[in-house]
Design a protein around this motif. Sequence first.
Motif, PDB file in Angstrom:
ATOM      1  N   ALA A  94      42.343 -43.620  32.978  1.00 16.33           N
ATOM      2  CA  ALA A  94      41.383 -42.577  32.631  1.00 16.33           C
ATOM      3  C   ALA A  94      40.185 -43.098  31.851  1.00 16.33           C
ATOM      4  N   ALA A  95      40.152 -44.385  31.569  1.00 13.09           N
ATOM      5  CA  ALA A  95      39.110 -44.940  30.706  1.00 13.09           C
ATOM      6  C   ALA A  95      37.701 -44.675  31.232  1.00 13.09           C
ATOM      7  N   ALA A  96      37.478 -44.869  32.513  1.00 12.38           N
ATOM      8  CA  ALA A  96      36.131 -44.675  33.067  1.00 12.38           C
ATOM      9  C   ALA A  96      35.691 -43.222  32.958  1.00 12.38           C
ATOM     10  N   GLY A  97      36.589 -42.294  33.267  1.00 11.66           N
ATOM     11  CA  GLY A  97      36.247 -40.875  33.184  1.00 11.66           C
ATOM     12  C   GLY A  97      35.983 -40.419  31.761  1.00 11.66           C
ATOM     13  N   ILE A  98      36.792 -40.878  30.833  1.00 14.14           N
ATOM     14  CA  ILE A  98      36.607 -40.510  29.432  1.00 14.14           C
ATOM     15  C   ILE A  98      35.305 -41.101  28.899  1.00 14.14           C
ATOM     16  N   THR A  99      35.031 -42.348  29.244  1.00 15.43           N
ATOM     17  CA  THR A  99      33.793 -42.991  28.810  1.00 15.43           C
ATOM     18  C   THR A  99      32.578 -42.248  29.349  1.00 15.43           C
ATOM     19  N   ALA A 100      32.623 -41.861  30.616  1.00 13.52           N
ATOM     20  CA  ALA A 100      31.507 -41.121  31.207  1.00 13.52           C
ATOM     21  C   ALA A 100      31.325 -39.771  30.523  1.00 13.52           C
ATOM     22  N   ALA A 101      32.420 -39.073  30.228  1.00 14.51           N
ATOM     23  CA  ALA A 101      32.319 -37.774  29.563  1.00 14.51           C
ATOM     24  C   ALA A 101      31.699 -37.907  28.178  1.00 14.51           C
ATOM     25  N   ILE A 102      32.100 -38.920  27.429  1.00 13.28           N
ATOM     26  CA  ILE A 102      31.529 -39.134  26.096  1.00 13.28           C
ATOM     27  C   ILE A 102      30.049 -39.502  26.197  1.00 13.28           C
ATOM     28  N   LEU A 107      24.456 -37.836  25.613  1.00 13.19           N
ATOM     29  CA  LEU A 107      23.112 -37.796  26.190  1.00 13.19           C
ATOM     30  C   LEU A 107      22.577 -36.364  26.233  1.00 13.19           C
ATOM     31  N   MET A 108      23.421 -35.425  26.642  1.00 12.09           N
ATOM     32  CA  MET A 108      22.986 -34.028  26.703  1.00 12.09           C
ATOM     33  C   MET A 108      22.716 -33.470  25.300  1.00 12.09           C
ATOM     34  N   ALA A 109      23.492 -33.915  24.321  1.00 12.82           N
ATOM     35  CA  ALA A 109      23.258 -33.475  22.939  1.00 12.82           C
ATOM     36  C   ALA A 109      21.920 -33.995  22.419  1.00 12.82           C
ATOM     37  N   LEU A 110      21.493 -35.177  22.884  1.00 17.33           N
ATOM     38  CA  LEU A 110      20.195 -35.705  22.485  1.00 17.33           C
ATOM     39  C   LEU A 110      19.047 -34.965  23.169  1.00 17.33           C
ATOM     40  N   ILE A 111      19.245 -34.614  24.432  1.00 17.06           N
ATOM     41  CA  ILE A 111      18.186 -33.966  25.205  1.00 17.06           C
ATOM     42  C   ILE A 111      18.024 -32.499  24.807  1.00 17.06           C
ATOM     43  N   PHE A 112      19.136 -31.801  24.653  1.00 16.76           N
ATOM     44  CA  PHE A 112      19.103 -30.384  24.354  1.00 16.76           C
ATOM     45  C   PHE A 112      19.465 -30.137  22.890  1.00 16.76           C
ATOM     46  N   ASN A 113      19.282 -28.904  22.440  1.00 14.00           N
ATOM     47  CA  ASN A 113      19.602 -28.542  21.070  1.00 14.00           C
ATOM     48  C   ASN A 113      20.935 -27.813  21.045  1.00 14.00           C
ATOM     49  N   PRO A 114      22.043 -28.534  20.811  1.00 13.98           N
ATOM     50  CA  PRO A 114      23.354 -27.870  20.852  1.00 13.98           C
ATOM     51  C   PRO A 114      23.521 -26.907  19.681  1.00 13.98           C
ATOM     52  N   LYS A 115      24.153 -25.777  19.971  1.00 15.11           N
ATOM     53  CA  LYS A 115      24.422 -24.772  18.955  1.00 15.11           C
ATOM     54  C   LYS A 115      25.890 -24.354  19.061  1.00 15.11           C
ATOM     55  N   THR A 116      26.444 -23.969  17.958  1.00 15.67           N
ATOM     56  CA  THR A 116      27.822 -23.464  17.977  1.00 15.67           C
ATOM     57  C   THR A 116      27.832 -22.026  18.455  1.00 15.67           C
ATOM     58  N   LYS A 117      28.948 -21.614  19.063  1.00 16.24           N
ATOM     59  CA  LYS A 117      29.107 -20.242  19.524  1.00 16.24           C
ATOM     60  C   LYS A 117      29.397 -19.336  18.344  1.00 16.24           C
TER      61      LYS A 117
END
Length: 118
Positions: A94-102, A107-117
């Motif tokens: 599962a290493a490749a899949g976990i690495t890609a998810a992280i 990357l998405m957290a850098l591009i967008f402004n994450p907010k908590t629900k």
Amino acid sequence: MDYVKAFIVGGLICVIGQILIDTTKLTAGRILVVFVSLGVIVGAFGWYDKLIEFGGAGATIPLPSFGNSLAKATLKEVKEIGLLGAFTGGIKGAAAGITAAIFFGYLMALIFNPKTKK
């Protein structure tokens, strides 16, 4: 016809998830664990491979496929190195899949402004 089969298999997995959301008090995290665990169990018996043959991407994309990957990698590692493979196989598989998810999550957290629900 491959697209129809993938849609049916993936759709049925999603329907099961939606039924769990609507009819139980399970949280999203617990449903995730249920799907991955079911993928491990079904994959350990070799049944998930038959579902992949029929449904293609409809079976390889959803969460149970991650569990299936864990089961296959663990069984392979146990056959190769013995009992120690039960502890290392899933991590290697599962290493490749976990690495890609992280990576993509960061990357998405850098591009967008994450907010908590709320």
